[in-house]
Design an enzyme around this catalytic site. Structure first.
Site, mmCIF file in Angstrom:
data_model
loop_
_atom_site.group_PDB
_atom_site.id
_atom_site.type_symbol
_atom_site.label_atom_id
_atom_site.label_comp_id
_atom_site.label_asym_id
_atom_site.label_seq_id
_atom_site.Cartn_x
_atom_site.Cartn_y
_atom_site.Cartn_z
ATOM 1 C CE LYS A 1 4.823 -13.061 5.285
ATOM 2 N NZ LYS A 1 4.121 -13.836 4.250
ATOM 3 C CD GLU B 1 -2.558 1.036 4.208
ATOM 4 O OE1 GLU B 1 -3.769 0.786 4.465
ATOM 5 O OE2 GLU B 1 -2.013 0.743 3.139
ATOM 6 C CB CYS C 1 -6.558 -0.663 2.026
ATOM 7 S SG CYS C 1 -5.150 0.237 1.385
ATOM 8 C CD GLU D 1 -10.446 -4.007 3.971
ATOM 9 O OE1 GLU D 1 -9.783 -4.741 4.710
ATOM 10 O OE2 GLU D 1 -10.009 -2.975 3.432
HETATM 11 P P1 NDP Z 1 -3.456 -10.687 5.849
HETATM 12 O O1 NDP Z 1 -3.604 -9.503 6.700
HETATM 13 O O2 NDP Z 1 -3.584 -12.038 6.464
HETATM 14 O O3 NDP Z 1 -2.003 -10.687 5.130
HETATM 15 C C1 NDP Z 1 -1.155 -9.582 4.991
HETATM 16 C C2 NDP Z 1 0.289 -9.990 5.289
HETATM 17 O O4 NDP Z 1 0.409 -10.420 6.642
HETATM 18 C C3 NDP Z 1 0.778 -11.171 4.458
HETATM 19 O O5 NDP Z 1 2.150 -11.001 4.184
HETATM 20 C C4 NDP Z 1 0.579 -12.345 5.389
HETATM 21 O O6 NDP Z 1 1.390 -13.465 5.107
HETATM 22 C C5 NDP Z 1 0.985 -11.719 6.706
HETATM 23 N N1 NDP Z 1 0.457 -12.407 7.888
HETATM 24 C C6 NDP Z 1 -0.636 -13.201 7.986
HETATM 25 N N2 NDP Z 1 -0.792 -13.621 9.251
HETATM 26 C C7 NDP Z 1 0.224 -13.089 9.966
HETATM 27 C C8 NDP Z 1 0.608 -13.159 11.333
HETATM 28 N N3 NDP Z 1 -0.088 -13.843 12.218
HETATM 29 N N4 NDP Z 1 1.698 -12.478 11.724
HETATM 30 C C9 NDP Z 1 2.428 -11.756 10.855
HETATM 31 N N5 NDP Z 1 2.108 -11.662 9.546
HETATM 32 C C10 NDP Z 1 1.025 -12.308 9.110
HETATM 33 O O7 NDP Z 1 -4.409 -10.553 4.640
HETATM 34 P P2 NDP Z 1 -5.153 -11.741 3.849
HETATM 35 O O8 NDP Z 1 -4.278 -12.138 2.756
HETATM 36 O O9 NDP Z 1 -5.582 -12.851 4.754
HETATM 37 O O10 NDP Z 1 -6.447 -10.985 3.365
HETATM 38 C C11 NDP Z 1 -7.563 -10.946 4.240
HETATM 39 C C12 NDP Z 1 -8.210 -9.602 4.212
HETATM 40 O O11 NDP Z 1 -7.271 -8.618 4.604
HETATM 41 C C13 NDP Z 1 -8.692 -9.124 2.859
HETATM 42 O O12 NDP Z 1 -9.922 -9.661 2.532
HETATM 43 C C14 NDP Z 1 -8.743 -7.652 3.091
HETATM 44 O O13 NDP Z 1 -9.949 -7.343 3.749
HETATM 45 C C15 NDP Z 1 -7.583 -7.380 4.007
HETATM 46 N N6 NDP Z 1 -6.402 -6.868 3.301
HETATM 47 C C16 NDP Z 1 -6.134 -5.554 3.397
HETATM 48 C C17 NDP Z 1 -5.082 -5.018 2.716
HETATM 49 C C18 NDP Z 1 -4.760 -3.575 2.804
HETATM 50 O O14 NDP Z 1 -4.153 -3.055 1.880
HETATM 51 N N7 NDP Z 1 -5.092 -2.900 3.874
HETATM 52 C C19 NDP Z 1 -4.248 -5.832 1.834
HETATM 53 C C20 NDP Z 1 -4.564 -7.241 1.851
HETATM 54 C C21 NDP Z 1 -5.628 -7.705 2.549
HETATM 55 P P3 NDP Z 1 0.773 -14.681 4.245
HETATM 56 O O15 NDP Z 1 0.439 -14.116 2.935
HETATM 57 O O16 NDP Z 1 1.885 -15.648 4.210
HETATM 58 O O17 NDP Z 1 -0.427 -15.169 4.990
#
Ligand code: NDP
Length: 510
Positions: free
Chosen positions: A185, A259, A293, A394
């Site tokens: 996903k 992660e 990250c 973050e």
């Molecule tokens: P999220 O953690 O929301 O998204 C990451 C993935 O999880 C996406 O595929 C998202 O789908 C999915 N997701 C979201 N909500 C759920 C849920 N309840 N259950 C299962 N899967 C879910 O990141 P955001 O895009 O909202 O970014 C927010 C913050 O997250 C950033 O500002 C950053 O701080 C952090 N982040 C960290 C990353 C890393 O590499 N560690 C990478 C990206 C973000 P969908 O896109 O459809 O919402």
């Protein structure tokens, strides 16, 4: 450079085929640099998720995929690597227009890393101890004992938008290497390259081994995590969503790797070579506009060198050229969305309110030809203290916090005073000081005189709330296997199995 983008519609990828969502619904994918729609993608619902899981389940339970010999599996992995290389141009283009990563980075790093990852996994799989024989036990009696490492089953991967195709392969490559099947996903901002990857990979594996469902995380992601027929979930994203996934996975006691976020400390020691430490620290925080990250967002500098380091940081940052990520000359691309831009700008305002001093950047920028894009100036704050919001949370944007220290113990203490523990770094000419700091820093990776040096043969993952488990490296293969102990008795008569006396008081039971 303006590129005319044809708006293509991408269906779901299930059981080796493109399939429309049962509802017929789609959603739009935007170029963060221009605001233009670049694709439409099927919006999966529960029914589609069921189909994808069934395809993955059947491919695992009913085909020989999981029983393939390591040498044969290595050939498949090498072929996938080759397939990715053959489609590199298309993957790079799709990744650049959807994630906003600069074409310079995506083409010269991400895609090559992906090819190398599959080749590295092919090598590891040939050496992997799928079966280990244990020494003959003195007690309770002669027996053959093995430890077998077996695939887990259907693995769900939920991936982020920052480096979408590379991070997807961190999950797909070890999962396939160990004989699992998967449903991925991708983030809704960036599903295109994961869909394309699935199509490439499907040429070399049975139908159903790899499936991609696109749609909102709270629906599609949660449905995967909850599902009793999914055996494992691997997630990269925010700590907040990681927490909710872990809680949801508890319902079916699912094997989970996470992660998550970071607030990585980067320490310049007094003896550091500033000609390396200054560009290195900026590389550590501003690559991909800070949306990585492991970015080194907290820079600890010694009192003595503070002013000189800040001057150098600011003047070098001012040379960074924002622009369209498709332009090879662009240094800094956009952030992923308007919402992310607003969140970053809000952190900048908070920092000012909290008393930090803005010495560089701090504003959104309009880039010629990309007027509807989401660009933010690389930003530096000084006079940051470790308890300020910008030093604790973050931000996931191009914002560096400079924090002063008077001695190394104080720097290490502040470095470790965070809920996160993904990466850390130290700049010094003294190897003893470097290793001493590396020992004390609570992080899954420590870079000495460098940053962002992830390797396909080294584990990557977090201490503390930065996650659970490791990706890449041979250790990632362990995360996609489960252990089975097989005992074969060499004692053929019941009366010689003296341990049966633990139950039977009549020792002549046979
Ligand atoms: P999220 O953690 O929301 O998204 C990451 C993935 O999880 C996406 O595929 C998202 O789908 C999915 N997701 C979201 N909500 C759920 C849920 N309840 N259950 C299962 N899967 C879910 O990141 P955001 O895009 O909202 O970014 C927010 C913050 O997250 C950033 O500002 C950053 O701080 C952090 N982040 C960290 C990353 C890393 O590499 N560690 C990478 C990206 C973000 P969908 O896109 O459809 O919402």
């Amino acid at each position: 450079m303006t590129v005319q983008v044809e708006v293509q519609t991408f269906p779901l990828f299930i059981n080796g085929e493109w399939q429309q969502a049962k509802s017929g619904e789609t959603f739009e994918v935007f170029n963060p640099a221009t605001g233009n729609v670049v694709a439409r993608v099927a919006r999966a619902g529960e029914e589609d998720v069921e189909l994808a899981i069934k395809a993955a389940r059947d491919a695992f339970d009913k085909t020989d995929w999981k029983n393939m010999k390591p040498k044969e599996r290595a050939k498949v992995l090498n072929a996938i690597g080759h397939g990715i290389a053959e489609h590199a141009e298309e993957l790079v283009y799709l990744e650049t227009i959807s994630s906003g990563g600069t074409v310079r980075r995506v083409s010269s790093n991400d895609v090559l890393q992906m090819v190398d990852l599959f080749n590295t996994m092919a090598k590891f799989v040939k050496e992997y101890p799928f079966s280990e024989t244990l020494p003959s036990p003195p007690f309770p009696g002669p027996a053959h004992n093995f430890i077998w490492r077996e695939p887990i089953g259907v693995c769900a991967a939920i991936t982020p938008w920052n480096m979408p195709m590379l991070i997807a392969t961190w999950k797909i490559a070890p999962a396939l290497a160990m004989g699992n099947t998967g449903v991925i996903k991708p983030a809704s901002f960036t599903p295109l390259t994961t869909l394309k990857l699935a199509e490439i990979i499907s040429k070399f594996v049975p139908p159903g081994v790899i499936n991609v469902v696109t749609g909102p995380g709270a629906e599609v992601g949660e449905a995967l995590v909850r599902h009793p027929k999914v055996d494992k979930v691997a997630f990269t994203g925010s700590t907040e969503v990681g927490r909710s996934i872990m809680a949801l996975a508890a319902g079916t006691i699912k094997n989970t790797t996470l992660e998550l976020g970071g607030k990585s400390p980067n320490i310049i020691l007094e003896d550091a070579d500033l000609d390396i430490a200054v560009p290195g620290s900026l590389f550590g925080v501003f690559l991909h506009s800070g949306q990585l990250c492991e970015s080194g967002t907290r820079l600890f500098v010694p009192d003595k060198l503070h002013d000189e380091i800040v001057d150098r940081l600011v003047s070098l940052t001012k040379t960074l050229k924002p622009g369209n990520p498709l332009d090879l000359a662009t240094d800094v691309g956009p952030v992923i969305s308007k919402k992310q831009k607003e969140s970053i700008l809000a952190y900048i305002e908070d920092a000012k309110r909290d008393g930090a001093t803005l010495v560089c950047g701090g504003n959104e920028i309009t880039v010629e030809g990309c007027e509807n894009g989401h660009f933010i100036e690389p930003t530096i704050f000084t006079n940051v203290t470790n308890d300020m919001k910008i030093a604790r949370e973050e931000i996931f944007g191009p914002v560096l916090s400079v924090i002063r220290y008077s001695n190394i113990d104080e720097a290490i203490e502040m470095a470790n005073d965070t809920i996160y523990g993904l990466a850390a770094g130290v700049w010094t000419r003294d190897v003893n000081k470097a290793y001493d700091a590396a020992r004390k820093l609570q992080a899954g990776v420590v870079w000495i005189n460098d940053w962002h040096m992830l390797r396909n043969d080294a584990p990557f993952g977090g201490y503390k709330q930065s996650g659970i488990g490791r990706e890449m490296g041979r250790h990632s293969l362990d995360a996609y296997t489960q252990l089975k102990h097989v005992h074969t008795s060499m004692v053929p008569e019941a009366h010689r199995k003296t341990w049966y006396q633990l139950l039977f008081s009549n020792t002549n039971q046979s």
